[in-house]
Design an enzyme around this catalytic site. Structure first.
Site, short mmCIF file in Angstrom:
data_model
loop_
_atom_site.label_atom_id
_atom_site.label_comp_id
_atom_site.label_asym_id
_atom_site.label_seq_id
_atom_site.Cartn_x
_atom_site.Cartn_y
_atom_site.Cartn_z
N ASP A 133 41.17 49.61 42.02
CA ASP A 133 42.33 49.20 41.24
C ASP A 133 43.57 49.34 42.12
OD1 ASP A 133 43.81 48.67 38.84
OD2 ASP A 133 42.23 49.69 37.73
N ASP A 235 46.61 45.21 39.33
CA ASP A 235 47.17 45.66 38.06
C ASP A 235 48.56 45.08 37.80
OD1 ASP A 235 47.06 47.77 35.82
OD2 ASP A 235 48.98 48.19 36.77
N GLU A 288 44.81 40.69 37.09
CA GLU A 288 44.83 41.16 35.70
C GLU A 288 45.95 40.49 34.90
OE1 GLU A 288 47.04 44.28 34.56
OE2 GLU A 288 45.90 44.75 32.75
N HIS A 363 39.57 49.57 29.68
CA HIS A 363 40.22 50.85 29.36
C HIS A 363 41.50 50.68 28.56
CE1 HIS A 363 42.30 49.19 32.70
NE2 HIS A 363 43.27 50.06 32.53
N ASP A 364 41.98 49.45 28.40
CA ASP A 364 43.18 49.21 27.58
C ASP A 364 42.81 48.72 26.19
OD1 ASP A 364 44.89 49.85 29.67
OD2 ASP A 364 45.00 47.78 30.40
O1 ISL Z 1 47.44 47.88 27.69
C1 ISL Z 1 48.05 46.90 27.37
C2 ISL Z 1 48.24 46.64 25.99
O2 ISL Z 1 47.78 47.75 25.31
C3 ISL Z 1 48.56 45.92 28.32
O3 ISL Z 1 49.70 45.32 27.92
C4 ISL Z 1 48.75 46.63 29.62
O4 ISL Z 1 49.84 47.46 29.55
C5 ISL Z 1 48.94 45.62 30.71
O5 ISL Z 1 47.81 44.87 30.72
C6 ISL Z 1 49.00 46.28 32.06
O6 ISL Z 1 47.95 47.16 32.13
C7 ISL Z 1 47.75 47.86 33.30
O7 ISL Z 1 48.91 48.51 33.73
C8 ISL Z 1 49.39 49.54 32.87
C9 ISL Z 1 48.31 50.54 32.49
O8 ISL Z 1 48.74 51.39 31.48
C10 ISL Z 1 47.05 49.86 32.04
O9 ISL Z 1 46.05 50.83 31.81
C11 ISL Z 1 46.67 48.90 33.10
O10 ISL Z 1 45.46 48.25 32.81
C12 ISL Z 1 50.48 50.20 33.62
O11 ISL Z 1 50.05 50.46 34.91
#
Ligand code: ISL
Length: 587
Positions: A133, A235, A288, A363-364
């Site tokens: 990541d 990310d 992503e 994980h989100d």
């Molecule tokens: O998780 C989301 C909605 O609940 C998304 O909007 C997310 O914040 C977005 O996809 C970006 O996600 C990534 O970056 C974030 C992190 O919290 C997430 O876990 C990651 O997947 C900030 O780094």
């Protein structure tokens, strides 16, 4: 003329073909004349591991690299071919590793660089690739760069981040995903300036407009490539470039936040990164959330653009939420016809160029079965298997989230205190401050909260599901006594063994990777039916997304079809599919 597709006799022959479901060859036997652009990353089956929750080796309650190493044979047995590891770098864990304080070191709780080297070797020895990541839109506020940057306006690192001098007044509003007030500007009295953070205030945005910063990042990426990593998951990178004049956005811009947050030089920077780092090796790179529609997403991945390998769009995963609300599932339930239209639109847009990912959880997100299937005891297994069938039979690289192979379901916390996730906690505070219905908030989070998908992996029926000998960092789902890898390994009908059959099927049938996708019976509100075709080989996939029997109608002639796989021991023999039934036919 429409035919009842079950009118023909067919043969249950898949068992022999799949008998060695624990093997995981990456080669497959199908030769193809139609595929002009074979790539390992198109044929990969990616398994996502959330390292905090996979396996704890030292009893501190947090999963770690040694834990993953101890489970490599299990991972191999799944038949997956690549692992995406959520961030394992040094981090104060405001956002569980998405706030990196040192990009070249491993977080102490996860182990050491030696552990990392052993992990990658262990994966490569087993023919598994490793995708890391890369969190490059922002760092942690504990990163040395930010500490320097913050210390004075003249510091050489000042321009590594976005600062707005307060004497110019308050900057134009920017939305923050995690800030309690939704405000992406944080005032810092030390230098009388605001800094930008589109996630939490502990995650300041890096200034990609600064070439020095970019060079530092490229050299860091090269460092990981030199260690042997096989790819990067980028990310939130669509937000990296900014218009540093920070103009005022129109009222209501947050509805199209991706559009307004996509800065003017984004694609230049990606191309620069590709030339300087990515294209030097045959790696997988996944964008992503990039692009809120197929045309924008294509810009990140079309071959001539020489940017990333594949897009990982959000339209599918965000489908079925109430617009404008924070993660509120549509009370009317899943509108399957619309969902099919959505997936078909994306497939069509990427039919001849570019490449997509297919996933239903990460994980989100909450657990796949709770969100898209049915986690009631009578349907949990069968609907999990149906959803796995969807992921593994669509075009695009499948991303499969750890624990979904067991049919793990949402933990559904009753109180805010049980949550660990900054997103849920800060949105709760926001809802409270705005006088919103907090009981409803908790009810919605039981379906949508990110921690549902982060609970520890359920290895066996022993204390703490065999995850840790200590106190787990996040509660373990109490269904672990039934839903666990040890029990499912022994049960030939388990979700786990079904998933192993699916991975083997995908690896043996290039048609599932490259074959043309055609939607059938498109207005059917219950069944998702489609064909995949390549080199004269044709597969038909039928998926009943409902908890009741459903009927399907297509023009497809299956008189010589055989069943390759089904999630029922006695698949339906007429046009009626059983609840959550999934069937894969070959012609
Ligand atoms: O998780 C989301 C909605 O609940 C998304 O909007 C997310 O914040 C977005 O996809 C970006 O996600 C990534 O970056 C974030 C992190 O919290 C997430 O876990 C990651 O997947 C900030 O780094």
């Amino acid at each position: 003329m429409k035919k009842n597709i079950f009118s023909a006799v067919y043969y249950l022959v898949f068992i022999a073909a799949l008998s060695s479901c624990n093997s995981s060859t990456t080669d497959n036997k199908v030769s193809s004349t139609e595929i002009s652009d074979r790539k390992w990353w198109k044929e990969a089956i990616v398994y996502q591991i959330y390292p905090r929750s996979f396996k704890d080796s030292d009893g501190d309650g947090v999963g770690d690299l040694k834990g993953i190493i101890s489970k490599l044979d299990y991972i191999k047995s799944l038949g997956i071919t690549a692992v995406w590891l959520n961030p394992i770098y040094a981090s104060p864990n405001t956002d569980n590793g998405y706030d990196i304080s040192d990009y070249r070191n491993i977080q102490q709780a996860f182990g050491t660089m030696q552990d990392f080297d052993s992990l990658i070797k262990g994966m490569h020895d087993r023919g598994i690739k490793l995708v890391m990541d890369m969190v490059l839109n922002h760092s942690s506020s504990e990163h040395e760069w930010f500490k320097q940057s913050r210390s004075s306006r003249n510091n050489p690192y000042r321009n590594y981040y976005h600062w707005w001098p307060a004497e110019k007044g308050k900057p134009a509003p920017r939305f923050s995903f995690f800030d309690v007030n939704g405000d992406a500007w944080k005032y810092d009295s030390l230098t009388n300036a605001y800094y930008l953070h589109i996630f939490s205030d502990k995650q300041p945005d890096l200034n990609w407009e600064n070439p020095k910063l970019r060079e530092e990042i490229y050299s860091m990426m090269q460092y990981w490539l030199d260690k042997g990593v096989d790819g990067f998951r980028m990310d939130a990178f669509q937000y990296a470039s900014k218009d540093t004049a920070f103009p005022k956005f129109p009222e209501g811009y947050t509805k199209e936040v991706v559009k307004y947050y996509t800065g003017p030089h984004l694609h230049e920077y990606i191309q620069e990164m590709a030339t300087k780092v990515l294209n030097k090796k045959d790696i997988l790179t996944v964008a992503e959330g990039a692009g809120s529609n197929p045309d924008d997403a294509m810009k990140f991945v079309y071959p001539e653009g020489k940017e990333f390998s594949m897009a990982y769009h959000f339209e599918g995963i965000d489908f079925g939420l109430v617009p404008g609300e924070f993660k509120v599932p549509d009370p009317k339930g899943l509108d399957l016809a619309k969902m099919k239209t959505l997936y078909t639109k994306w497939d069509k847009a990427f039919e001849t160029k570019g490449w997509l990912s297919i996933y239903l959880a990460n994980h989100d997100q909450p657990r796949m079965v709770t969100r898209w299937g049915n986690d009631a005891p009578e349907f949990r297994e069968v609907s999990s298997k149906m959803l796995s069938t969807f992921i593994m039979t669509m075009r695009g690289t499948p991303y499969y989230y750890y624990g979904d192979e067991l049919g793990m379901s949402n933990i559904k916390f009753n109180t805010i205190e049980e949550y660990n996730d900054i997103e849920t906690i800060n949105h709760y505070k926001q809802a409270k401050a705005e006088g919103k219905d907090l009981v409803k908030f908790i009810t919605d989070q039981k379906i949508m909260g990110r921690d549902n998908g982060r609970t520890p992996f359920q290895w066996d029926a022993s204390t703490n599901a065999g995850f840790t000998t200590g106190m787990p960092w996040l509660k373990i789902n109490s269904n672990y006594t039934i839903v666990n890898a040890a029990a499912e390994d022994k049960d030939s009908n388990s979700c786990l063994n079904y998933f192993r059959k699916l991975t083997q099927l995908r690896k043996e049938n290039l048609v599932l990777v490259y074959g043309k996708y055609t939607l059938l019976d498109e207005n059917n509100a219950d069944v998702y039916a489609y064909t995949r075709e390549l080199d004269g080989k044709k597969l038909l996939i039928l998926l009943n997304f409902k908890n009741t029997a459903a009927t399907v109608n297509t023009d497809v002639d299956i008189s010589k079809a055989k069943i390759l796989l089904s999630n029922y021991s006695s698949p339906s023999v007429n046009s009626k599919l059983q609840p959550y039934e999934a069937v894969i036919y070959e012609f």
